[in-house]
Every structure is written in structure tokens, then in C-alpha cells.
Design an enzyme around this catalytic site. Sequence first.
Site, PDB file in Angstrom:
ATOM      1  N   HIS A 131     -10.839  -4.214  10.344  1.00  0.00           N
ATOM      2  CA  HIS A 131     -11.681  -3.854   8.956  1.00  0.00           C
ATOM      3  C   HIS A 131     -12.840  -2.989   9.350  1.00  0.00           C
ATOM      4  CE1 HIS A 131      -9.223  -7.155   7.552  1.00  0.00           C
ATOM      5  NE2 HIS A 131      -9.714  -7.058   6.398  1.00  0.00           N
TER       6      HIS A 131
ATOM      7  N   GLU B 105       0.820  -1.241  -0.113  1.00  0.00           N
ATOM      8  CA  GLU B 105      -0.148   0.096  -0.137  1.00  0.00           C
ATOM      9  C   GLU B 105       0.887   1.341   0.048  1.00  0.00           C
ATOM     10  OE1 GLU B 105      -0.590  -2.778   2.105  1.00  0.00           O
ATOM     11  OE2 GLU B 105      -2.935  -3.332   1.339  1.00  0.00           O
TER      12      GLU B 105
HETATM   13  C1  LIG Z   1      -2.249  -4.647   4.666  1.00  0.00           C
HETATM   14  C2  LIG Z   1      -3.393  -5.170   4.054  1.00  0.00           C
HETATM   15  N1  LIG Z   1      -3.712  -5.122   2.785  1.00  0.00           N
HETATM   16  C3  LIG Z   1      -4.816  -5.820   1.895  1.00  0.00           C
HETATM   17  C4  LIG Z   1      -5.296  -6.626   2.996  1.00  0.00           C
HETATM   18  C5  LIG Z   1      -6.602  -7.535   2.034  1.00  0.00           C
HETATM   19  N2  LIG Z   1      -5.895  -9.016   2.100  1.00  0.00           N
HETATM   20  C6  LIG Z   1      -6.605  -9.738   2.980  1.00  0.00           C
HETATM   21  S1  LIG Z   1      -5.574 -11.224   2.538  1.00  0.00           S
HETATM   22  C7  LIG Z   1      -5.173 -10.696   1.033  1.00  0.00           C
HETATM   23  C8  LIG Z   1      -4.296 -11.561   0.256  1.00  0.00           C
HETATM   24  C9  LIG Z   1      -3.143 -12.150   0.912  1.00  0.00           C
HETATM   25  O1  LIG Z   1      -2.487 -13.112   0.276  1.00  0.00           O
HETATM   26  P1  LIG Z   1      -1.257 -14.081   0.928  1.00  0.00           P
HETATM   27  O2  LIG Z   1      -0.534 -13.258   1.720  1.00  0.00           O
HETATM   28  O3  LIG Z   1      -0.759 -15.041  -0.077  1.00  0.00           O
HETATM   29  O4  LIG Z   1      -2.188 -15.061   1.812  1.00  0.00           O
HETATM   30  P2  LIG Z   1      -3.195 -16.060   1.871  1.00  0.00           P
HETATM   31  O5  LIG Z   1      -4.526 -15.337   2.019  1.00  0.00           O
HETATM   32  O6  LIG Z   1      -3.099 -16.533   0.445  1.00  0.00           O
HETATM   33  O7  LIG Z   1      -3.158 -16.970   2.733  1.00  0.00           O
HETATM   34  C10 LIG Z   1      -5.251  -9.406   0.882  1.00  0.00           C
HETATM   35  C11 LIG Z   1      -4.893  -8.693  -0.240  1.00  0.00           C
HETATM   36  C12 LIG Z   1      -4.858  -6.877   4.099  1.00  0.00           C
HETATM   37  N3  LIG Z   1      -5.674  -7.754   5.114  1.00  0.00           N
HETATM   38  N4  LIG Z   1      -4.294  -6.304   4.630  1.00  0.00           N
END
Ligand SMILES: Cc1ncc(C[n+]2csc(CCOP(=O)(O)OP(=O)(O)O)c2C)c(N)n1
Lengths: 327, 327, 342, 342
Positions: free
Chosen positions: B129, B60
Site C-alpha cells: 500500500h 480492477e
Molecule cells: C487488488 C485489491 N483491490 C482492492 C483492495 C482494497 N480492499 C481491501 S479489502 C477489500 C474488500 C475485500 O472484501 P472481502 O474479499 O469480502 O474480504 P473481507 O475484507 O470481507 O474479509 C478491498 C476492496 C485490495 N486490497 N486489493
Amino acid sequence: MAETFLFNALRQAIDEEMGRDQTVMVLGEDVGVYGGSYKVTKDLHGKYGELRVLDTPIAENSFTGMAIGAAMTGLRPIVEGMNMGFLLLAFNQISNNAGMLRYTSGGNFKIPLVIRGPGGVGRQLGAEHSQRLEAYFQAVPGLKIVACSTPYNAKGLLKSAIRDDNPVLFFEHVLLYNLKEDLPNEEYLVPLDRAEVVRPGQDVTIITYSRMRHHVMAAVKPLERKGFDPEVIDLIALKPIDYDTLGQSIRKTHRVIIVEECMKTGGIAAEIIASINDRFFDELDAPVLRLSSQDIPTPYNGRLESLTIVQPQQIEEAVEKMMQLQV
Amino acid sequence: MAETFLFNALRQAIDEEMGRDQTVMVLGEDVGVYGGSYKVTKDLHGKYGELRVLDTPIAENSFTGMAIGAAMTGLRPIVEGMNMGFLLLAFNQISNNAGMLRYTSGGNFKIPLVIRGPGGVGRQLGAEHSQRLEAYFQAVPGLKIVACSTPYNAKGLLKSAIRDDNPVLFFEHVLLYNLKEDLPNEEYLVPLDRAEVVRPGQDVTIITYSRMRHHVMAAVKPLERKGFDPEVIDLIALKPIDYDTLGQSIRKTHRVIIVEECMKTGGIAAEIIASINDRFFDELDAPVLRLSSQDIPTPYNGRLESLTIVQPQQIEEAVEKMMQLQV
Amino acid sequence: MVQERTLPTFQSPPAQISAEEGLMIYEDMILGRYFEDKCAEMYYRGKMFGFVHLYNGQEAVSSGVIKALRDDDYVGSTYRDHVHALSAGVPARSVMAELFGKETGCSKGRGGSMHMFSAEHNLLGGYAFIGEGIPVALGAAFQSRYRRETMGDDAADQVTASFFGDGTTNNGQFFECLNMAALWKLPMLFVVENNKWAIGMAHERATSQPEIYRKASVFGLPGIEVDGMDVLAVRAVAQEAIARARAGEGPTLIECLTYRFRGHSLADPDELRSADEKAKWQSRDPIQRFEAYLIEQNLADDEVLKAIRQKIEGVVEDALSFAQDSPEPDPSELYRYIFAED
Amino acid sequence: MVQERTLPTFQSPPAQISAEEGLMIYEDMILGRYFEDKCAEMYYRGKMFGFVHLYNGQEAVSSGVIKALRDDDYVGSTYRDHVHALSAGVPARSVMAELFGKETGCSKGRGGSMHMFSAEHNLLGGYAFIGEGIPVALGAAFQSRYRRETMGDDAADQVTASFFGDGTTNNGQFFECLNMAALWKLPMLFVVENNKWAIGMAHERATSQPEIYRKASVFGLPGIEVDGMDVLAVRAVAQEAIARARAGEGPTLIECLTYRFRGHSLADPDELRSADEKAKWQSRDPIQRFEAYLIEQNLADDEVLKAIRQKIEGVVEDALSFAQDSPEPDPSELYRYIFAED
Ligand SMILES: Cc1ncc(C[n+]2csc(CCOP(=O)(O)OP(=O)(O)O)c2C)c(N)n1
Ligand SMILES: Cc1ncc(C[n+]2csc(CCOP(=O)(O)OP(=O)(O)O)c2C)c(N)n1
Ligand SMILES: [Mg+2]
Ligand SMILES: [Mg+2]
């Protein structure tokens, strides 16, 4: 009693607390070998070693998060923001984890953490190094916010902040480090939640904090000569605010002026005025007056810069004007 | 006229502006192939290609900074915060660079940038959230802050925000995306700096914004039945605030209630109360009342969560109580 | 379409596990799976709310790493935290009650699905924002070293394992922490659960160099790639990393190649992952694979495994009843837990 | 003490520079040096205020990179930005006036030492906080690619050079941007000015892997180490990187090994760097070295160089008078430049 600079008062506070409690440690940029940009940790690295006075890479978000994790697991870290502005990069850690985690965890963890360093408008340091973050952070739940203003309260407050089991944002002012004052030889603490009545008076309550305390006191002298008797209160605690002390004063003077260095919009005064409205509306003989910095990034040019913040002359005029108001 | 969901109204706004101006683009997490977590950019990736609807890594701070750099050099980026809370990680870029850079550069650069996405308390989404960042950002100079509340204003405001040459923080509410409304077929804009008088009335001015507008309107119904005639104003512009519209109303009703979803301390209402105190103190027949969320991280438990935010019933009671006050 | 990355074959000698260990691990994996299947059921029946991110398919990582830790070691998680919490020893009752927002939940109903905490089990918690949990875990690891060296506490040899996803490895906090952990030789495991997707973002579209374990090399710590569908492979790698960390030799980055069998959260339509891809990974189900291994190695027979499955069904049912029957938090305690004194 | 890192020798064929180019580069370096010597003088005489970070010693980097760029390319800097601004073509008068906070300054006296901006010269500006300028520069680079591919503007082949220090490479924004730049093949140069120190923090104490250029490898972009005291070496490396970027082949990370001859800022007591170290690097003064080269290669003689030095002395004196004589910003314009309409 020994005459002590404010930066040294802070240093003593840290030194004493580190001596007293092995879990107290400092981390931040150049806090160690360099002794801190404003010498607040000078020689502590030599005395306590590099884990207890930890020089970090320039990674504010992560080293702040690291301090939170260390606090959750039993240490009492003190994070130095070389300039508090840099902690904007750590906003997420400070708000979500320092501020909210205890609640969200249902009380599983406590976070005894101090985040301290210089804020405020200095002498032509430019917009980014002249920030007053108290306004940005005041809405974050779970944080205590404190601003010191004299060597005496700086030392006593910092010691209390270090012993507090909660995250404390501790603001120093870049232009106050070289203030001098005689400090007691014996140990003392200053409570984190109590405003200080700097000058008792009858006519009008002037509420202020940090460096503006000194601008207010500079204005008080000519006002006294003119026969006015203002009460001056240094907030000390910016969150939560000590409304007991404010209330006592307002019930006496019925007039309030707030002098702050943060910007007007969404500043500390805004919250205080709203709370006075909630609590003491009927006590007021006049609308509360707020004297704040202009709502602009701090300009570099010296003259514009001095126009940006409140000057003693304006405080003086404001008091005179308010006292002329017929009730 | 076509009945349109709020998320789709936003989508139309972006689509129309992208069609109109090649420099308009969207970036953020999952805005492209996925179509946006709340479908606000659905199918735009297919229509405009992957540079104009750019899926970013989860970074971000840097992609917001990137949008600022792109805006400085002539594009008009729209950053989607998948949830606005995530932009706490970009606080530094938003405050120092989006907000302050134009001033600090002495007008060298302008930054036509929209940062939009859902904020607010949803249904048991947990503390992180459920944030209301408007309070944290309101003191940042140089930002415009807007909150939409209906499909109609969502579309018109977003189009204006995209055309605005300044950085605009644009708040949507996670629980309003599925609101439906008939929208005009012809193009329209809604100004960024004008509050909306949602319901004219004589008795009391209720100031609100975003989702709380709907809580207020829910309270208005029983109040009407009881013979009260409140004026309801949706702020729309959280910074700068439209004091012309507020002033007109206050001069008529002499009573003000502010209903907000952000936390009380340092919230939007605090600033409005302070400004009312500055501007319209003598017009007030009673202290302004603020109904805000509790000063706590939003608890997950549904019952605690609903206690955290203001409910229509409380608004109703507050109006009745205020109207009973003798002047 | 991107070429599927070849899974590394597990080369080291088969982890010497006893039947007892094998069954303990098996039970943990079954618990993770059944517990979450129940969550899905409750969610779809409209009994559970909010964002609920399930872990189905990734159990070999949680069980492989956490069950190789000591009880007093630390675990840091993400929003996908139920199974980590269970592996860390938080009772199924507490986790389920938390999911129902009850006072008996491990976070007293205040945290919810994404915020499982348990000081008692050294669970540093679930973090709803990606990446933010890594520095916090780093702090726990720092604390161990600090205690040992500065406070002379020889027992302070705890290791901290921090879990996070592939998408998170594009975030600055990951790199900042790799640097500090390596620089200060902190006793830490960075466990990347590379399930190929970050919500709808394919890993290869988000990162210029998809092999995450390689990133360790430029930060001066070992980076290891492991088949994240093979619990014994994960366990072996974890054990080695834990031993290094405990011995004061510093952190390790472990990239587990894995897959989630469900959408990102229970609200995710999951339209972007191909049926093919899903099927291929489904066929590597870590539980079935480990079951086969246990039998093949004569560490257990069908009966024993079935008994475990039945036991866990009971545990999950019990957790559910417990959660449903538990009291809600007391509204008068809305302001409790803001400050340490409350 | 840490072993001094060996400077890479410049292996490629000597950059084919003409006398004209050589003198242009020389003049730029002299301008940077003299301009800042004057700043120091003014500061110590109490005529200049705030934080003032000088660049003395690092001139080969600014001149080597920026003078290899086209006029319409973009430059992003830090708080140590005066010399970058000069190399980018901002007149000495505007930079000096900015340092005096005058209305005629390139940022109208609002920015000051750490905030030199010039839209006219595509100078994206000085950024007071470390790291924050990198994403902004990334945005400019993105914009070029966007314009070319989306808007069909073939002339949009501008390259963006982003400058920052060794200390900054431990910050997450650096890595986040390496990833995005490489992923999207943006026309960008990441120019690390590794002067071995971040204020009082020795590079080796801050980073687990001190060779910064190597970090590029795990992000899929080329990383090059260059003697940052040798302007032609820097120029050669920059030219190659610029050509790649312009051709759409993506970003390059260039690590320039250099040294600042003064303290971190004019307020820094500079007590931590050893006399030895300072002397060693002082002996590599990039200006003296380039002078020797020009003469040795018969590209210039003493007279010509002296004339340039005298000319620049004049330019600096003129800039100083201009700055001192310029008007202050009008107090009535305190609120100007907040919004685009002002
Ligand atoms: C700082 C932040 N940015 C965006 C999000 C929204 N978000 C939640 S999970 C996710 C994807 C994360 O992917 P990954 O690290 O591969 O973990 P996975 O969900 O596959 O276990 C996103 C973009 C968040 N929770 N926190
Ligand atoms: C975000 C942030 N943190 C800390 C600082 C304080 N600070 C200013 S310069 C500096 C050191 C930077 O070192 P380096 O990147 O090596 O650049 P150099 O000063 O050597 O050119 C620090 C810590 C800052 N300006 N911004
Ligand atoms: Mg993933
Ligand atoms: Mg440096």
C-alpha cells in the site's frame, strides 16, 4: 563444439538444469506438448513428463502466482511468457510477490524463479507483441533482470538464472532465436551480474544489450574502416547494472553512447545516464548520448516500424559526430 | 475563498465536471454508497445516481478495461483506484489499451479517461500500500501522468484531466488528503502540462513533485535563514515533463537537485537527469543530484519507513553541499 | 433490504470431538478473539499504526479449518491475517511483535499487520492485495503433488488451505485458480469467508450470483456451504475436504457464512451495516455458541473454560509486553532481505 | 483421445429467412472465406508479414451473429479479427490495406492483422492479447445503458457482441466480465468461438469443465450451446440474445462449437490436431452446408450462388489491388495518433 541456435542453447540450458535438479520445472502456455512457441522446450515434455513441463491455461496472473508459491515451497520453476508482453497481466504477481515478498516477509521465504521469454520488436508483429518490458519492470525492487544476446551467453546465463535463489526476469529477443554459434561441449555458466566487453576500444564506450548489440556491431565495421576504435559493452544485467565494467570503460574513453531498444522515456538508458551522472560525471567529455526507440507503440507498417527502432547507420553517425566534438 | 481540504477539492472538481457534462462518471470500489475510501466521491452517489457513480466488484483489470470501452464510445469515465497500487492488476489494460490503443487504431478512437487515486508512502501501511507507480508507468506511450500536491492544484488539475481527451493517470498522495487551502469561489483550471515554480530563487533548482514538494519546502525555511536562495519547481506533469520551465531555471541556477518519492532505480529523476543531460548538459556546474527513496519495498516499521523516504534534513544538507562545490 | 440468507443447518452427525480437541479449539478461538481485542485497544490508544483488519466474529472459520490441518500443511491468508497466523501456530509474541514493527516479529517488523509470514509454520503469508494470495497458495498445493509424483516423495501429502473473502470471489484470480486446481486435482481448500461485505460493498451488490459455493460446480470441484459461526460444522466440512485433498482427489471450495463484528479495518467508520444486521449476527457469536456446546456435551465445565480464558489473557499480555519490549529493526539492516543472499 | 463432443441439433423452428437475407448471409460467409484464402496466398508468397490468424471454418459464427446485429451495434474482436471486421461492414479494401500496412487501412497501417479498428462501423477492434477485448466491449455495452438511462437517450439501445475463443474462457477477465454484465444487465453477447484448440492446447487439457456455456449459470445469465458450423442456428440464437439485450434484459453467453480449418496462425506448423479430427470438421464446412440449405429451400439456385462467388472474387481481387497500390504511411507522421489532438 557444436553449432547451436540460440533457441536450442536455451533448451539445452533448461534440459541440463532439469537433469541436474529435480526441483527445476517449466510452466507456461504451450510449453509442453507443443514444445514452446519458439521451440525452447521442444521434447522436454516427453522427456520429463507433464508435471515438470506443465501446459497451463491462458491465465498469466495466476500461473505466475502459482510459480511463486511453488518457489516459496521449494521448487525452482521457470515460467515461459509465450511473449513477455503477456506478463503485463501478471504485473502484480511479479512486482508484489516475486519482487517484494522476500523483503516483506522479513526473509522468511526465498523465491528461486525464472520468468523468461521473447520480448522486443520483431517483424511487423504489431504494438502489443513488440514490447520491451524491461523499462516497465526496472523499478521493481527485488527482481534481477537479464537480457541474453548470443547463443553462448543465452545458455550460460539461463543456467545461472535457474540456479539463482532470486526471481530473475530473463529477456530473450524474438529476432535472435535463430542466431547460431559454436558452443563448448563442456558445461559452463555465465554470471548474471557481469556486463560483457564485446569489443575493447579506446575512443568511445557504446553500451547496449539484447538485439541492439548486433546493430551496434554492424555499425562498428564501417567505423573501424574509418579508423575509429569504439569499445562495445553488452550490459547483460539490466538490474542491477554492472557499473564496475562501465566505469572502467568510461574512465578510458570519456565518451558514452547508449543504444537501447526500449523506448526513450523511462528506459534503461535513462537510469544508466542518471547513474553515470551520479558516479562518473567528471569523467565525461561530452553529454552521454542515448539512441532509443521512438516513444510510440510499435507501428505495424514495416517502414514505420524500422524508423521506430535504432538502425546501425544511426549508431555509426552518432559515433562519428561524438568523435568530432572538441573536448 | 473557502478553506478546503485536498480530498474535498478533488470532490468539488468531480462534482463540477459531472454537473457540467453528462458523460462524466466515476467508477471504482466503494466510490458510491461508501463515498470513497478517502471521501473523494462522498455524497455524489446520492446526487448523481448509481450509474454515474458506479460501485464495482473488486476486478480492477476488467473495470478499467470497461472504462476504456466506455471512453471509446463517448463517455468520460473517472476510475478511482482505491489505492493506485491495486491498478497493477490492470497494468495490461492501462498500457495496451488506455495507452496504446489510439495509436494502434490509427486514430480511430480517443480515450478520454482519468485514472486517479492515492499513491505514495503513508504511515506504516506496508509495502503493497506504499507504492509509487509513476515509475512503473512512465515508459508507457500515450499516457499523460500528473501528480497533484495542493488543494488548489488538485482541483484545477483534476478538472483539466477530466476534460482532456486522453488517458490521464492522476496521482494523489495518501498523506496529502487533509491539506487545507483557501480556494477561489470562481471556477478555474490548472493545465496538465505545466510545472509550477513554487519558489523562485537563484542558487539551485530543486525539482520535486507530490508530497516531496512539502518536504522540500520544509527544508527551504532553514536554508533561507542560512542565506540560500533555492528555486523550487513542482513538476506536476510527470509525463510529458515541462522542460521549458525546467530549462529556464537551469539556465539561471546551473545546479539541480531532484527530490522524488519513487525509488531511485528507473524513477522519475532518472528520466529527468537523462533529459537534462540531453538538453542542458553545458549549463550544469555540477552533476545533478537525485534524492530518491531507497530501492526497497517500503518496510512496515516506522523508523525503517522514514529512512526509506527522503527527509527535509537531507534536502537541506544536499543544498548546502552543492552550494559549497566550487565551479 | 436484501433478504438474509438462511444459514445451512449442520446435518452431518455431530463431529466426534474429544474433550481435549474441544478445548484445543476453544483455546484457539479465545486466543484469536482476545489477541485482536488487544490490537483494537492498542490501535485506539495510538500505539499501533497502519491498516489493521480484525477478525472478530469469524474465529470459527480459522479454528475450524486450520485446527483440522496437520502442522506441515500450508495456510495462505489475506490482509486479515492475524488470527490465521495464530491458528497456524505462529506464537502470539511473534504476531504481536510484528504488529508493533519489531525485529522479533514473524516478518521481522518489515511486513506489519497485513504481511504475517512464517516459513517455520508453513504460513504462506498475509497478502495485502485481495486475490493475489490464492495463486500463491495454489503453487504450494502444486508443489505437494509435484514432490509426491515427480520426486517420489510419499510424505509429500500436504494440503494447502487458502482463505479469502466474498468480495474476492469476483476477482479473476479466484476463477483462474479454481480451474487449475480442479484440472490438476491439487490438494487445496478454497475457503471463502463470506462475511457479507467487502468494505462498504454489500455482497449482493457486487455479484450476480451470491451463493459462492455454487460456483464450484462449473469448475468440476465440490462446493460446500457451511455455517461459518459454528466451529464444529466448519471443522467437519474441512476434515472431509482435507481427507479428499490428501488422498489425491482434488480441491474443495468451502463457503463459510460468517460476519465480522468490527468495521473493515480499525479506520473504517462502519456506517453502512445496519444495527439490526449486526445484532443478529452478534447473537450467533461462534465462541459463545461453542462454549454452550462444550458444556452441554459435558466436554468441559465453566471452571475449565474460565481457566483457558485466563491463560489466554496471560498469553496476550505476555505477547504485548514482549512486543513492546522488543528491539526495533537495526537501521543498518534496511537493505537486508532484498535478495536471498542477504 | 477425448471423446468428440456431440453437436447440439438445432431444435427451434427453422429461422424464417427470406431469399434476400439468405444471400446476404451467404455473401458475407463467402467474403470471409475468399478474403482469407487470399491472405494465406499472399503470406505464403512472402507479401504479407507478421502474425496472421485466419478464420477459415468459423464463418458461420461471424456471419450468424454480426449479420443479426444492427449497423449501430458494437462488435469487439480478437487477433483473429479480419472476418469479424468484414461482417461488421468494414470494406474489404480497408481490411486488406491494413494487412499490407498501408495508410488506407482501417487502422491507417499502424495496427495490422491483429488490430483492425473502425469507429465508423462501431468495430471496437481487434485485440492482440487474449481476453483484454472483453472488458472493452463491456464498456461499450455499459455506455449504451448509461446513455439510455442517465442521459435519457431512448435511441441508445445498441447491443455489443464480444467474440473470443475457448482458451480465453480460462482467463479471469472472462469471469469478471460475466459477473459485471449480469449484475448490471448490460446489453451484451459473449460469443465464445470454441474451436477446440488454443494454439496447441486442446480445450479439454486447459479447462476443468469443458462445456463453457454452462458457466453462465453460476453468473445468473443464460448460456446457450449452438452448432457453430450452422449459420442459421447461430443466427437464431443470436437474434434471441440480441432481442433480450436490446429489451434491457441483460447479457447472454453463446458457445459456438466450431473449428478452424487452418493452423493457429499462418506460422503454426499445426502438427497436433489429428487428420481424423480435421477431416471430420472439414466435412461440416459451414459454407457448403448453408449452400445446400439455400438450394434445398429454394432460396437460391446454383447460378445465383455462383454469381455471388464471382462477385466476391472480384471484391477480393479489387481489395488486393487497392491494398497493393495504396501508399505507405508518411514517415513524417510517425508520431501522429499518440494523443487525441494529433
Ligand atoms: C487488488 C485489491 N483491490 C482492492 C483492495 C482494497 N480492499 C481491501 S479489502 C477489500 C474488500 C475485500 O472484501 P472481502 O474479499 O469480502 O474480504 P473481507 O475484507 O470481507 O474479509 C478491498 C476492496 C485490495 N486490497 N486489493
Ligand atoms: C494474454 C495473452 N496470452 C497469451 C497469448 C498468446 N495466444 C494467442 S492466441 C492464443 C490461444 C487462444 O485460444 P482461443 O482463445 O481458443 O482462441 P483461438 O485462437 O482458438 O481463436 C494464445 C495463447 C495472447 N495473445 N494473449
Ligand atoms: Mg467480505
Ligand atoms: Mg480456440
